[in-house]
Design an enzyme around this catalytic site. Structure first.
Site, PDB file in Angstrom:
ATOM      1  N   TRP A  72     108.107  91.534 -16.376  1.00 32.91           N
ATOM      2  CA  TRP A  72     108.728  90.541 -17.236  1.00 32.91           C
ATOM      3  C   TRP A  72     108.673  89.111 -16.703  1.00 32.91           C
ATOM      4  CZ3 TRP A  72     112.029  88.767 -13.675  1.00 32.91           C
ATOM      5  CH2 TRP A  72     112.507  89.669 -12.724  1.00 32.91           C
ATOM      6  N   ASN A  73     108.223  88.890 -15.463  1.00 32.68           N
ATOM      7  CA  ASN A  73     108.356  87.526 -14.916  1.00 32.68           C
ATOM      8  C   ASN A  73     107.346  86.544 -15.511  1.00 32.68           C
ATOM      9  OD1 ASN A  73     106.540  89.129 -13.461  1.00 32.68           O
ATOM     10  ND2 ASN A  73     106.754  87.941 -11.592  1.00 32.68           N
TER      11      ASN A  73
ATOM     12  N   LYS B  89     101.656  98.753 -21.536  1.00 28.95           N
ATOM     13  CA  LYS B  89     103.115  98.743 -21.684  1.00 28.95           C
ATOM     14  C   LYS B  89     103.647  97.481 -21.031  1.00 28.95           C
ATOM     15  CE  LYS B  89     106.497 100.205 -19.306  1.00 28.95           C
ATOM     16  NZ  LYS B  89     107.320  98.986 -19.522  1.00 28.95           N
TER      17      LYS B  89
ATOM     18  N   GLU C 102     109.816  95.798 -21.464  1.00 26.28           N
ATOM     19  CA  GLU C 102     110.654  95.890 -22.671  1.00 26.28           C
ATOM     20  C   GLU C 102     111.517  94.646 -22.840  1.00 26.28           C
ATOM     21  OE1 GLU C 102     109.926  98.365 -20.664  1.00 26.28           O
ATOM     22  OE2 GLU C 102     108.914  99.607 -22.149  1.00 26.28           O
TER      23      GLU C 102
ATOM     24  N   GLY D 182     104.562  95.320 -10.345  1.00 29.07           N
ATOM     25  CA  GLY D 182     106.014  95.487 -10.333  1.00 29.07           C
ATOM     26  C   GLY D 182     106.504  95.729  -8.925  1.00 29.07           C
ATOM     27  N   SER D 183     107.578  96.491  -8.813  1.00 31.26           N
ATOM     28  CA  SER D 183     108.202  96.640  -7.493  1.00 31.26           C
ATOM     29  C   SER D 183     107.464  97.674  -6.638  1.00 31.26           C
ATOM     30  CB  SER D 183     109.662  97.035  -7.661  1.00 31.26           C
ATOM     31  OG  SER D 183     109.759  98.244  -8.374  1.00 31.26           O
TER      32      SER D 183
ATOM     33  N   GLU E 230      99.688  95.948  -7.903  1.00 32.74           N
ATOM     34  CA  GLU E 230     100.125  94.601  -7.503  1.00 32.74           C
ATOM     35  C   GLU E 230     101.628  94.675  -7.319  1.00 32.74           C
ATOM     36  OE1 GLU E 230      98.386  92.108  -6.780  1.00 32.74           O
ATOM     37  OE2 GLU E 230      96.444  92.436  -7.724  1.00 32.74           O
TER      38      GLU E 230
ATOM     39  N   CYS F 168     106.018  86.999  -7.573  1.00 29.17           N
ATOM     40  CA  CYS F 168     105.744  87.928  -6.457  1.00 29.17           C
ATOM     41  C   CYS F 168     105.069  87.217  -5.290  1.00 29.17           C
ATOM     42  CB  CYS F 168     104.938  89.122  -6.925  1.00 29.17           C
ATOM     43  SG  CYS F 168     103.404  88.690  -7.712  1.00 29.17           S
TER      44      CYS F 168
ATOM     45  N   GLU G  39     112.924  91.932  -1.090  1.00 26.48           N
ATOM     46  CA  GLU G  39     112.374  90.769  -1.787  1.00 26.48           C
ATOM     47  C   GLU G  39     113.470  90.148  -2.661  1.00 26.48           C
ATOM     48  OE1 GLU G  39     109.342  91.846  -4.598  1.00 26.48           O
ATOM     49  OE2 GLU G  39     108.555  89.809  -4.688  1.00 26.48           O
TER      50      GLU G  39
ATOM     51  N   GLU H 198      93.390  91.379  -8.716  1.00 27.22           N
ATOM     52  CA  GLU H 198      93.284  90.850 -10.073  1.00 27.22           C
ATOM     53  C   GLU H 198      92.785  89.426  -9.912  1.00 27.22           C
ATOM     54  OE1 GLU H 198      97.194  91.505 -11.833  1.00 27.22           O
ATOM     55  OE2 GLU H 198      96.445  93.423 -12.575  1.00 27.22           O
TER      56      GLU H 198
HETATM   57  P1  NAD Z   1     112.056  97.712 -11.637  1.00 27.24           P
HETATM   58  O1  NAD Z   1     111.402  98.174 -10.405  1.00 27.24           O
HETATM   59  O2  NAD Z   1     112.906  98.717 -12.380  1.00 27.24           O
HETATM   60  O3  NAD Z   1     110.987  97.183 -12.701  1.00 27.24           O
HETATM   61  C1  NAD Z   1     109.912  96.336 -12.397  1.00 27.24           C
HETATM   62  C2  NAD Z   1     108.926  96.458 -13.553  1.00 27.24           C
HETATM   63  O4  NAD Z   1     108.376  97.760 -13.572  1.00 27.24           O
HETATM   64  C3  NAD Z   1     109.575  96.283 -14.923  1.00 27.24           C
HETATM   65  O5  NAD Z   1     108.690  95.571 -15.747  1.00 27.24           O
HETATM   66  C4  NAD Z   1     109.776  97.698 -15.446  1.00 27.24           C
HETATM   67  O6  NAD Z   1     109.699  97.771 -16.854  1.00 27.24           O
HETATM   68  C5  NAD Z   1     108.620  98.420 -14.804  1.00 27.24           C
HETATM   69  N1  NAD Z   1     108.918  99.815 -14.514  1.00 27.24           N
HETATM   70  C6  NAD Z   1     110.035 100.303 -13.921  1.00 27.24           C
HETATM   71  N2  NAD Z   1     109.917 101.635 -13.772  1.00 27.24           N
HETATM   72  C7  NAD Z   1     108.718 101.988 -14.287  1.00 27.24           C
HETATM   73  C8  NAD Z   1     108.028 103.218 -14.408  1.00 27.24           C
HETATM   74  N3  NAD Z   1     108.529 104.378 -13.950  1.00 27.24           N
HETATM   75  N4  NAD Z   1     106.810 103.215 -14.999  1.00 27.24           N
HETATM   76  C9  NAD Z   1     106.253 102.060 -15.429  1.00 27.24           C
HETATM   77  N5  NAD Z   1     106.852 100.876 -15.336  1.00 27.24           N
HETATM   78  C10 NAD Z   1     108.070 100.838 -14.761  1.00 27.24           C
HETATM   79  O7  NAD Z   1     112.949  96.510 -11.303  1.00 27.24           O
HETATM   80  P2  NAD Z   1     113.412  95.168 -11.986  1.00 27.24           P
HETATM   81  O8  NAD Z   1     114.886  95.108 -11.898  1.00 27.24           O
HETATM   82  O9  NAD Z   1     112.815  94.928 -13.327  1.00 27.24           O
HETATM   83  O10 NAD Z   1     112.785  94.160 -10.942  1.00 27.24           O
HETATM   84  C11 NAD Z   1     113.227  94.334  -9.602  1.00 27.24           C
HETATM   85  C12 NAD Z   1     112.162  94.127  -8.618  1.00 27.24           C
HETATM   86  O11 NAD Z   1     110.870  94.406  -9.100  1.00 27.24           O
HETATM   87  C13 NAD Z   1     112.094  92.684  -8.193  1.00 27.24           C
HETATM   88  O12 NAD Z   1     113.043  92.428  -7.229  1.00 27.24           O
HETATM   89  C14 NAD Z   1     110.708  92.571  -7.666  1.00 27.24           C
HETATM   90  O13 NAD Z   1     110.681  93.004  -6.326  1.00 27.24           O
HETATM   91  C15 NAD Z   1     109.938  93.556  -8.481  1.00 27.24           C
HETATM   92  N6  NAD Z   1     109.103  92.880  -9.493  1.00 27.24           N
HETATM   93  C16 NAD Z   1     107.887  92.474  -9.087  1.00 27.24           C
HETATM   94  C17 NAD Z   1     107.070  91.814  -9.965  1.00 27.24           C
HETATM   95  C18 NAD Z   1     105.717  91.339  -9.537  1.00 27.24           C
HETATM   96  O14 NAD Z   1     105.194  90.427 -10.126  1.00 27.24           O
HETATM   97  N7  NAD Z   1     105.106  91.983  -8.553  1.00 27.24           N
HETATM   98  C19 NAD Z   1     107.513  91.559 -11.269  1.00 27.24           C
HETATM   99  C20 NAD Z   1     108.774  92.009 -11.667  1.00 27.24           C
HETATM  100  C21 NAD Z   1     109.572  92.682 -10.762  1.00 27.24           C
END
Ligand code: NAD
Length: 478
Positions: A153-154, A177, A180, A230-231, A252, A286, A382, A459
């Site tokens: 989402w960022n 995907k 959301e 993501g995370s 990533e 990130c 992070e 990427e």
């Molecule tokens: P989160 O780990 O729940 O979600 C991060 C992203 O992953 C969200 O877009 C979420 O929809 C997706 N996601 C979560 N579980 C998933 C799954 N099982 N399958 C597919 N997608 C899934 O946490 P959050 O609260 O949204 O963000 C917290 C941490 O995530 C941040 O502190 C950061 O470290 C990391 N993050 C990293 C990036 C990045 O650009 N690398 C972007 C957003 C969040």
């Protein structure tokens, strides 16, 4: 000017499934806390149908020429630019960043489509001389197959397009995907691609329960490749699942970027750059700078200058002129910032800022934690928010040791005028990206990716197309 927020749909082949047809979840404006739209939630059958639609469309899309794919992606980039203001308003409304930053994201997204459109035409095979007279040995390239892509989402628009653009350019089809929480920008991008001539089924979009969708798609026999941003924790579990099912994966994941500031720099200039770099997108980046290590001789001046500039950042609704930092994208981030600050206070560290602003929306002060115990939570998790850590060091060795004391290695930054010191820092730092006297390390034309637990694959750049290509070796006997 305000625009209508896009209608949110699941996109599966020719079919668009609206919120009226499914259970929904609300999309919330992070500046006001108000519901702006309802998002349809995919069922198991929708997820299966999307994988099947991507497989069906792949039969024709893989055979289109790279020239034809280039033309469609370039036309889509032009359409994104035509809808720049509407897109910027949509991104700001769903994610919070100031309009000027949202416009920058759209420009970079259009350039990403163009970069990969052109790069696909430069994806060459090779001829390898044979050991047998009269034989031919060819290395041909092919698209890897239908892709499951997961974007956070960022950066609501470009996070997805950094996967979709190279995949489509390579001849792959995609089930995407997006997050959301920020679905609107992707809806507009899908319209731009369809209007530009992208056939139905080449790009499918699902929203719903993330774990349910990723689990089903990664296991789906049609899907050949997984890409996730993501995370670290979610990425590692998706990578494990991809491994179990023999799917290629690009990950990533997070960063926790160190910034080493040596004592020969122009301190005011670096403090200005640091405030601009750190608080962009409210620190939810990130590859954003987080741990500032400053050589002792300039430490006090840097800290005072950085704090003064952080205090001057104008925080507010991203749609309002003059706003420099918007709200955090969701209330989880505010809770996380409050946790880091409470932990720092408990440990006796210095806190500048550190408070939630108001009680409407997810606003938080630009925050600096300084002279903090290295065991503090913010040094190990992070922060992903408007929170910087600042600490002094004496020797270059100490700076590198502290910079490298992390499980992740995405970006890193070094500030020094000395070419010799630059070289030593570049050689010593453990990261996939190094900015020297700059915080800019991400462009469409350059590779972006981390080491250690920051993930694998790239990427952007020529490297960004590779994950979507398979090689076929052909030996033709004489
Ligand atoms: P989160 O780990 O729940 O979600 C991060 C992203 O992953 C969200 O877009 C979420 O929809 C997706 N996601 C979560 N579980 C998933 C799954 N099982 N399958 C597919 N997608 C899934 O946490 P959050 O609260 O949204 O963000 C917290 C941490 O995530 C941040 O502190 C950061 O470290 C990391 N993050 C990293 C990036 C990045 O650009 N690398 C972007 C957003 C969040």
């Amino acid at each position: 000017m305000a625009y209508n927020y896009p209608e949110l749909c699941l996109v599966i082949g020719e079919t668009r499934i609206t919120a009226e047809q499914r259970q929904t979840r609300p999309v919330i404006d992070p500046a006001t806390g108000q519901v702006i739209a309802e998002l349809p939630i995919a069922t198991e059958a929708d997820i299966r149908a999307a994988a099947e639609a991507a497989a069906l469309a792949y039969q024709d899309w893989r055979r289109t020429s790279s020239h034809q794919r280039q033309a469609i992606l370039r036309a889509a980039a032009a359409k994104l630019r035509e809808r720049r203001e509407e897109l910027a308003w949509t991104i700001t409304t769903e994610q919070g960043k100031p309009l000027a930053e949202a416009r920058g994201e759209i420009d970079a997204s259009a350039e990403t489509l163009e970069w990969f459109a052109d790069e696909a035409r430069r994806a060459y095979g090779r001829i390898i001389p044979s050991r047998f007279p009269g034989h031919r040995q060819l290395v041909e390239i092919e698209p890897v197959g239908p892709v499951a892509a997961f974007a956070p989402w960022n950066f609501p628009l470009i996070n997805g397009l950094r996967k979709v653009a190279p995949a489509l350019a390579a001849g792959c089809t995609v089930v995407l995907k997006p997050a959301e929480e920020t679905p609107g920008a992707t809806m507009i991008a899908v319209e731009c691609l369809r209007e530009a001539g992208l056939p139905a089924g080449v790009l499918n979009v699902l929203y719903g329960e993330p774990a349910q969708i990723s689990d089903a798609l990664i296991k789906a026999p049609e899907i050949r490749k997984v890409s996730f941003t993501g995370s670290v924790s979610v990425g590692q579990s998706l990578a494990a699942l991809a491994g179990r099912h023999g799917k290629r994966a690009t990950m990533e994941l997070g960063g926790h970027a160190p910034v080493i500031i040596l004592d020969d720099v122009d301190v005011d200039q670096v403090a200005t750059l640091a405030a601009a770099g750190k608080f962009r997108n409210a620190g939810q980046v990130c590859n954003g700078a987080t741990r500032f290590y400053v050589q002792r001789g300039i430490y006090d001046r840097f800290l005072a200058g950085f704090a003064e500039r952080a205090g001057r950042v104008v925080v507010g609704d991203g749609r309002v002129d003059g706003t420099q930092m918007g709200p955090l994208a969701n209330d989880r981030r505010v809770t996380a910032m409050e946790g880091f600050v409470a932990d720092a206070r408990k440990r006796g560290g210095g806190v500048i800022g550190g408070e939630r602003i108001g009680n409407v929306g997810n606003f938080f002060q630009p925050t600096i934690l300084h002279d903090l115990d290295p065991a503090a939570e913010a040094y190990h998790v992070e922060p992903f928010g408007p929170l910087a850590l600042v600490a002094p060091f004496d020797s270059e060795e100490e700076a590198l040791a502290r910079a490298n004391d992390s499980n992740v290695g995405l970006s890193s930054f070094v500030f020094t005028e000395s070419a010799r010191r630059q070289r030593r820092m570049i050689d010593g730092i453990q990261a996939g990206l190094v900015g020297v006297n700059t915080f800019q390390v991400a462009f469409p034309e350059t590779p972006f990716g981390g080491i250690k637990e920051s993930g694998f694959g790239h990427e952007g750049g020529a490297e960004g197309l590779e994950p979507y290509l398979a090689k076929k070796f052909v030996h033709i006997a004489g």
